[in-house]
Design a protein around this motif. Structure first.
Motif, short mmCIF file in Angstrom:
data_model
loop_
_atom_site.label_atom_id
_atom_site.label_comp_id
_atom_site.label_asym_id
_atom_site.label_seq_id
_atom_site.Cartn_x
_atom_site.Cartn_y
_atom_site.Cartn_z
N HIS A 52 0.94 -1.12 0.43
CA HIS A 52 -0.11 0.38 0.07
C HIS A 52 1.32 1.20 0.03
CE1 HIS A 52 -2.80 2.93 1.85
NE2 HIS A 52 -3.17 2.67 0.99
N GLU A 56 0.85 3.99 -3.07
CA GLU A 56 0.59 5.63 -2.63
C GLU A 56 1.82 6.18 -3.44
OE1 GLU A 56 -0.71 8.72 -2.16
OE2 GLU A 56 -2.26 6.89 -1.88
N ARG A 59 1.06 5.96 -7.18
CA ARG A 59 0.17 7.25 -7.66
C ARG A 59 0.65 8.80 -7.52
NH1 ARG A 59 -2.25 10.78 -5.84
NH2 ARG A 59 -1.51 11.15 -3.48
N GLN A 63 0.94 11.05 -10.48
CA GLN A 63 0.47 12.52 -11.09
C GLN A 63 1.73 13.51 -11.03
OE1 GLN A 63 -2.40 13.44 -7.43
NE2 GLN A 63 -1.53 15.13 -6.83
N THR A 73 -3.72 10.44 -14.13
CA THR A 73 -3.71 10.14 -12.87
C THR A 73 -3.60 8.27 -13.07
OG1 THR A 73 -5.48 10.75 -12.27
CG2 THR A 73 -3.82 11.88 -11.30
N THR A 75 -5.06 4.79 -10.03
CA THR A 75 -6.50 4.51 -9.56
C THR A 75 -5.97 3.17 -9.05
OG1 THR A 75 -8.13 6.56 -10.29
CG2 THR A 75 -8.23 4.13 -8.09
N ALA A 101 -12.00 2.25 -4.97
CA ALA A 101 -10.95 3.58 -5.57
C ALA A 101 -11.64 4.23 -6.43
CB ALA A 101 -9.67 3.33 -5.46
N ARG A 106 -11.48 8.53 -8.23
CA ARG A 106 -10.22 8.34 -8.92
C ARG A 106 -8.78 8.79 -8.77
NH1 ARG A 106 -11.38 6.42 -14.58
NH2 ARG A 106 -13.65 5.89 -14.36
N ASN A 107 -7.59 8.60 -8.92
CA ASN A 107 -6.57 8.88 -7.67
C ASN A 107 -6.15 8.62 -6.48
OD1 ASN A 107 -3.57 10.32 -8.41
ND2 ASN A 107 -4.68 12.43 -7.45
N ARG A 108 -6.46 7.62 -6.29
CA ARG A 108 -6.09 7.81 -5.32
C ARG A 108 -5.96 5.81 -4.53
NH1 ARG A 108 -10.60 9.46 -2.39
NH2 ARG A 108 -10.73 10.79 -3.80
N ILE A 110 -6.43 2.07 -3.23
CA ILE A 110 -7.28 1.27 -2.07
C ILE A 110 -7.47 -0.37 -1.65
CG2 ILE A 110 -9.77 0.22 -1.27
CD1 ILE A 110 -10.63 3.61 -1.12
#
Length: 123
Positions: A52, A56, A59, A63, A73, A75, A101, A106-108, A110
């Motif tokens: 995770h 991140e 991600r 971006q 981006t 997800t 997500a 979006r752009n995250r 999970i």
């Protein structure tokens, strides 16, 4: 992406994204395109928390990167692969988390919960 910006730009972005993922992947990480605009990254020896955290980091890097002429981006759905489970279950859990997500904006990133429910047709 292709429908909006054309295949040349879409291909440029996909190649750039794949390269960035490969560059950022830790030793032993395996990156592959998983059809369409989806990628999969296998992080051998990483637990859910480490995966995770990496997702991140990825991600945020995407971006901030310039992968083409448009802002991009990602997800991300993160799932574990317990050796007692079939590999396709890990993909299904990651896919479910990714759609969760996307629904959240979006752009995250999970992570799949331990109690993630598989669609009956996928189990």
């Amino acid at each position: 992406m292709n429908d909006t910006h054309g295949h040349t730009e879409g291909d440029r972005i996909l190649v750039g994204l794949g390269g960035l993922m490969t560059e950022l992947a830790p030793d032993g990480g395996l990156t592959a395109r998983w059809g369409g605009e989806e990628f999969v990254l296998y992080l051998h020896g990483h637990d859910m928390d480490a995966a995770h955290t990496f997702a991140e980091h990825l991600r945020a890097a995407v971006q901030d990167a310039t992968l083409g002429r448009v802002n991009v981006t990602v997800t991300v759905g993160v799932a574990e692969w317990p050796t007692r489970d079939a590999l396709h279950h890990a993909f299904l859990h990651a896919d479910d988390a990714m759609y969760e997500a996307k629904a959240a904006g979006r752009n995250r990133v999970i992570r799949s919960s331990a109690t993630a429910t598989l669609h009956p047709a996928q189990a």
